[in-house]
Design an enzyme around this catalytic site. Structure first.
Site, short mmCIF file in Angstrom:
data_model
loop_
_atom_site.label_atom_id
_atom_site.label_comp_id
_atom_site.label_asym_id
_atom_site.label_seq_id
_atom_site.Cartn_x
_atom_site.Cartn_y
_atom_site.Cartn_z
N GLU A 136 23.73 51.91 70.97
CA GLU A 136 24.61 51.09 72.28
C GLU A 136 25.55 52.36 72.81
OE1 GLU A 136 24.67 49.92 75.00
OE2 GLU A 136 24.99 47.81 74.54
N HIS A 153 17.91 43.03 71.64
CA HIS A 153 17.93 42.34 70.29
C HIS A 153 18.64 40.92 70.65
CE1 HIS A 153 22.62 42.64 70.41
NE2 HIS A 153 22.36 43.83 70.81
#
Length: 195
Positions: free
Chosen positions: A79, A9
């Site tokens: 994550e 990202h």
């Protein structure tokens, strides 16, 4: 066999400052949005056998701005759970634990619902993702939009390495990396690519 495209990202405030960011759902910065848009020439126009993203907004927004069609949220792409180190930089951690290393030491438990993860636990999630996308890779390319540490562990696992060997693969924000095969063996074909 298709290739596995890994998209980290775009930049957030915490990725810029070096703060560990797992479950905190930060938006992209203006620079992060520009990074995501700049990936479109690398990602649009192709067809993907499967396209998955972390369910966090920074990853989903990156996928949207990069023009990746048919993106599906997948909770296993979130994550590494940093537990008690959420929002804290490595420099701050080293003040009290000078020899601390995420890849060997893991993290302390955090608040309710965030016990932290070891490299092996992140590796188990990466293995689940790789098993899920294996049938799609037989049909064509697969794209995964996620986060630095998770994608580094996934890369290690794809290459047949232990999860902690993800430490060998530095991954910048707003980049595309390509895992391919050569003579039937997984290889890194491209890493940290920006247009």
């Amino acid at each position: 066999m298709g290739d596995l495209l890994l998209v980290r990202h775009g930049e957030t405030e915490w990725s810029r400052s070096g703060q560990h960011t797992s479950w905190t759902d930060l938006p992209l910065t203006g620079q992060g949005e520009e990074q995501a848009k700049s990936l479109a020439p690398l990602l649009t126009g192709g067809t993907y056998a499967r396209a998955l993203s972390s369910p966090l907004s920074r990853a989903l927004r990156t996928a949207e701005l990069a023009g990746i069609p048919g993106i599906e949220p997948d909770p296993d792409l979130r994550e590494w759970d940093y537990g008690g180190y959420e929002g804290i930089t490595t420099v701050e951690i080293h003040r009290t634990r000078p020899d601390w290393d995420l890849w060997t030491d893991g993290v302390p438990p955090g608040p309710e619902g965030h016990p932290g993860e070891s490299p092996a636990e992140v590796g188990a999630r990466a293995d689940r993702v790789l098993a899920r996308v294996a049938p799609a890779l037989a049909e064509g390319d697969v794209v995964l939009v996620a986060h630095a540490h998770f994608l580094r562990v996934l890369t290690a696992r794809r290459l047949g390495l232990p999860p902690a060997d993800g430490r060998l693969f530095r991954l910048a924000t707003g980049t595309v990396s390509r895992l391919s095969t050569e003579h039937g063996h997984p290889v890194i074909a491209e890493w940290n690519v920006r247009p």
